[in-house]
Design a protein around this motif. Structure first.
Motif, PDB file in Angstrom:
ATOM      1  N   PRO A  33       0.967  -1.160   0.120  1.00 40.93           N
ATOM      2  CA  PRO A  33       0.062   0.139  -0.292  1.00 40.93           C
ATOM      3  C   PRO A  33       0.583   1.693   0.369  1.00 40.93           C
ATOM      4  O   PRO A  33       1.120   0.771   0.369  1.00 40.93           O
ATOM      5  CB  PRO A  33      -0.770  -0.002   1.611  1.00 40.93           C
ATOM      6  N   HIS A  37      -3.513   5.003  -0.458  1.00 48.04           N
ATOM      7  CA  HIS A  37      -4.052   4.039   0.478  1.00 48.04           C
ATOM      8  C   HIS A  37      -4.799   4.365   2.517  1.00 48.04           C
ATOM      9  O   HIS A  37      -5.951   4.410   2.473  1.00 48.04           O
ATOM     10  CB  HIS A  37      -3.370   2.904   0.299  1.00 48.04           C
ATOM     11  N   GLU A  38      -3.639   4.441   2.652  1.00 46.84           N
ATOM     12  CA  GLU A  38      -3.964   5.309   4.136  1.00 46.84           C
ATOM     13  C   GLU A  38      -4.971   6.332   4.378  1.00 46.84           C
ATOM     14  O   GLU A  38      -6.107   6.501   5.007  1.00 46.84           O
ATOM     15  CB  GLU A  38      -2.318   5.652   5.086  1.00 46.84           C
ATOM     16  N   HIS A  60      -5.101  -3.428   2.761  1.00 49.48           N
ATOM     17  CA  HIS A  60      -4.814  -2.662   4.281  1.00 49.48           C
ATOM     18  C   HIS A  60      -5.656  -1.964   4.737  1.00 49.48           C
ATOM     19  O   HIS A  60      -5.501  -1.687   6.045  1.00 49.48           O
ATOM     20  CB  HIS A  60      -4.218  -1.384   3.272  1.00 49.48           C
ATOM     21  N   GLN A  64      -5.775  -2.281   8.974  1.00 54.82           N
ATOM     22  CA  GLN A  64      -6.179  -1.432   9.560  1.00 54.82           C
ATOM     23  C   GLN A  64      -6.991  -1.819  10.607  1.00 54.82           C
ATOM     24  O   GLN A  64      -7.206  -0.922  11.989  1.00 54.82           O
ATOM     25  CB  GLN A  64      -5.836  -0.189   8.713  1.00 54.82           C
TER      26      GLN A  64
END
Length: 222
Positions: A33, A37-38, A60, A64
């Protein structure tokens, strides 16, 4: 040469090696990622619809969220159950590399899916009709998505627009066509430096969403 036709011919040429080629392209490289993406995860949207076959964002987001975000494919029969329960979902509109034989990749597969999984497309139609959609990293050429947005625009011409990020400077005709025929407002940005402007914009959006959620906890005006 249309991409769907090219995919059709490639699949025919590769024959029994088709699945192996797909895995080599979408799974074997072990993609990691990126920062974008975060930020997409931090937006915390309840439903993320993706045409991507790979599992970069899926892995991801599920990691998370400690597995509380569910990944569902277009062929799953229980999607509506989870939507009505309020779960957070990633909807794989064209399937996943986990199941190469059910990936929607060629012209024939697009046509077959629209018939055999018509209920999924009715679901997408309802989501587009009742929500504002922000499209990131996709184009206007996907035949399924284009048809859905065109139909919604034709039926509800006074509806508020959806939004699509656009790397580059679109010409005026494209801007007007997207708005008038699909109800999509293009959000141009410079694609230089590996789309840095898009990543920065998403970070700003995450901050604004967070501020708005904080305000809602004070006002309780849901």
């Amino acid at each position: 040469m249309p991409y769907l036709d090219a995919c059709e011919w490639l699949k025919r040429r590769l024959d029994e090696q088709w699945s192996q080629q797909l895995r080599a392209s979408f799974l074997a490289p072990k993609y990691q990622p990126a920062e974008i993406h975060e930020f997409l995860y931090q937006l915390d949207t309840r439903i993320v619809l993706t045409p991507n076959f790979d599992r970069i964002y899926d892995n991801h987001a599920t990691g998370q969220s400690h597995g509380t975000i569910l990944v569902k494919k277009y062929s799953d029969q229980d999607i509506v159950e989870y939507i009505r329960r309020g779960d957070r979902l990633i909807l794989k509109a064209h399937g996943s590399i986990d199941d190469p034989h059910r990936m929607i990749f060629t012209r024939n597969q697009y046509a077959t899916a629209r018939t055999e999984h018509a209920s999924f497309y009715r679901l997408l139609d309802s989501l587009i009709m009742t929500n504002t959609v922000l499209m990131i990293g996709v184009g206007l050429d996907d035949p399924d998505f284009r048809l859905l947005f065109e139909d919604n625009r034709a039926r509800f011409q006074a509806a508020l627009p959806h939004y699509m990020t656009f790397g580059g400077t679109p010409n005026l005709d494209l801007v007007q066509t997207a708005r008038e025929t699909m109800g999509i407002k293009l959000l141009p940005y410079s694609p230089r430096d590996n789309h840095t402007a898009l990543v920065t914009s998403l970070k700003s959006l995450v901050d604004k969403v967070s501020d708005e959620r904080t305000a809602l906890t004070r006002t309780m005006d849901w």
